[in-house]
Design an enzyme around this catalytic site. Structure first.
Site, PDB file in Angstrom:
ATOM      1  N   SER A  66     -21.708  29.111 -33.178  1.00 24.61           N
ATOM      2  CA  SER A  66     -23.087  29.336 -32.738  1.00 24.61           C
ATOM      3  C   SER A  66     -23.874  30.035 -33.845  1.00 24.61           C
ATOM      4  O   SER A  66     -25.100  30.045 -33.825  1.00 24.61           O
ATOM      5  CB  SER A  66     -23.115  30.176 -31.455  1.00 24.61           C
ATOM      6  OG  SER A  66     -22.343  31.343 -31.600  1.00 24.61           O
ATOM      7  N   LYS A  78     -10.152  28.944 -32.438  1.00 20.43           N
ATOM      8  CA  LYS A  78     -10.610  28.175 -31.272  1.00 20.43           C
ATOM      9  C   LYS A  78     -11.033  26.785 -31.729  1.00 20.43           C
ATOM     10  O   LYS A  78     -11.714  26.656 -32.739  1.00 20.43           O
ATOM     11  CB  LYS A  78     -11.783  28.903 -30.605  1.00 20.43           C
ATOM     12  CG  LYS A  78     -12.492  28.091 -29.520  1.00 20.43           C
ATOM     13  CD  LYS A  78     -13.340  28.960 -28.610  1.00 20.43           C
ATOM     14  CE  LYS A  78     -14.738  29.223 -29.053  1.00 20.43           C
ATOM     15  NZ  LYS A  78     -15.589  28.020 -29.231  1.00 20.43           N
ATOM     16  N   GLU A 133     -16.745  25.885 -20.894  1.00 19.76           N
ATOM     17  CA  GLU A 133     -18.197  26.030 -21.080  1.00 19.76           C
ATOM     18  C   GLU A 133     -18.949  25.069 -20.160  1.00 19.76           C
ATOM     19  O   GLU A 133     -18.662  23.865 -20.123  1.00 19.76           O
ATOM     20  CB  GLU A 133     -18.562  25.764 -22.551  1.00 19.76           C
ATOM     21  CG  GLU A 133     -20.065  25.824 -22.802  1.00 19.76           C
ATOM     22  CD  GLU A 133     -20.454  26.034 -24.253  1.00 19.76           C
ATOM     23  OE1 GLU A 133     -19.565  26.200 -25.122  1.00 19.76           O
ATOM     24  OE2 GLU A 133     -21.671  26.042 -24.524  1.00 19.76           O
TER      25      GLU A 133
HETATM   26  O1  KIV Z   1     -19.853  29.261 -30.841  1.00 17.84           O
HETATM   27  C1  KIV Z   1     -19.878  30.008 -29.859  1.00 17.84           C
HETATM   28  O2  KIV Z   1     -20.523  31.047 -29.861  1.00 17.84           O
HETATM   29  C2  KIV Z   1     -19.100  29.587 -28.691  1.00 17.84           C
HETATM   30  C3  KIV Z   1     -19.398  30.109 -27.320  1.00 17.84           C
HETATM   31  C4  KIV Z   1     -18.316  29.823 -26.369  1.00 17.84           C
HETATM   32  C5  KIV Z   1     -19.960  31.398 -27.102  1.00 17.84           C
HETATM   33  O3  KIV Z   1     -18.224  28.786 -28.832  1.00 17.84           O
END
Ligand code: KIV
Length: 281
Positions: free
Chosen positions: A62, A129, A198
């Site tokens: 993000s 992630k 999400e």
């Molecule tokens: O990139 C991000 O901030 C995310 C969200 C789940 C907050 O992947």
């Protein structure tokens, strides 16, 4: 001796906090304690997010949107994530450090291992992630078997925005919801230590959370997930423009950023956040 300084130094208020680990996050799920999570992109904000009591901090892609002003997360690179992760790491004492693998940095399992290694060795991340369901099961397995802790991100996966044709709530139809629960289990069985959900209906957030032994962290995924995450700039009301439904401005009623973060953490822990108006049906 004088007290002159060039810039404000990061000051840590206490050095005696026990760091959060994957074991503590799993224990929190078991004991029903909600996991309060936020994004951060630099050392100063990371330090107050940590001080405010967040258990987990994500250096999210993000950053491409809130730091760089892009309209999607697609342009973010591994080097940019490493740069911001190093800064965030410098501000943290207690929180668990999760970082995003950016678009196309895990297109195959070998590339995934190479880039995850960089994120952990150069960025000092605790866990990586990556976005995607069933397709990512072999990659998650490959990383997990080699000792890379993985968070699997399912539901709305923003890196697929151009493929999906926009940011849309996922899992509303019964078949899609069933598929999501199946994918979450496959990812867990492949070795994912956390599943992030999400923009899914609260019923799907609940069903996935109940089906898994590992913690779930939700963003727009309802109150039953084991934890919640929001973009820091949304809770601090920094971003100008349209806010997502699940965002809440914690600066309202707070005197400063630290108080706003503490208020978010308290509301996640007590279950006051997310309220119905932040959830999807
Ligand atoms: O990139 C991000 O901030 C995310 C969200 C789940 C907050 O992947």
């Amino acid at each position: 001796m004088n007290n002159l300084t060039t810039y404000t130094h990061l000051q840590r208020k206490s050095d005696d906090k026990k760091p959060v680990t994957i074991s503590s996050l799993k224990k929190m799920k078991k004991e029903g304690e909600k996991i309060a999570s936020l994004t951060a992109y630099d050392a100063s904000f990371a330090a107050i997010v940590d001080e405010g009591g967040a258990d987990l901090v994500l250096v999210g892609d993000s950053l491409g949107m809130v730091i760089n002003g892009h309209s999607t997360t697609v342009p973010v690179t591994v080097d940019q994530i490493i740069y911001h992760t190093q800064a965030v790491k410098a501000g943290l004492q207690r929180a668990f450090l999760l970082v995003d693998m950016p678009f196309m940095s895990y297109a195959d399992k070998h590339m995934a291992l190479k880039n995850a290694t960089r994120l952990m060795q150069e960025g000092l991340a605790h866990m990586v992630k990556l976005e995607g369901g069933e397709l990512q099961v072999p990659t998650v397995g490959y990383l997990a078997e080699r000792g890379v802790p993985v968070c699997a991100h399912i539901g709305l996966t923003p890196q697929y925005v151009h493929k999906m044709g926009g940011f849309k709530v996922q899992g509303r139809e019964e078949a899609a919801a069933k598929q999501m629960i199946k994918e979450a289990k496959l990812l867990q069985d492949a070795g994912a230590d956390i599943v992030l959900l999400e923009c899914v209906p609260s019923s799907v957030g609940k069903a996935v959370t109940e089906a898994l032994d590992v913690p779930t962290i939700g963003i727009g995924a309802g109150p039953d997930c084991d934890g919640q995450i929001l973009v820091l700039y949304d809770i601090l009301d920094v971003t100008i423009g349209r806010k997502p439904r699940f965002a809440k401005n914690y600066m309202q009623g707070s005197g400063n950023c630290l108080e706003a973060i503490q208020s978010y953490v308290n509301e996640v822990k007590s279950g006051a956040y997310p309220a119905a108006e932040h959830c999807f049906t």
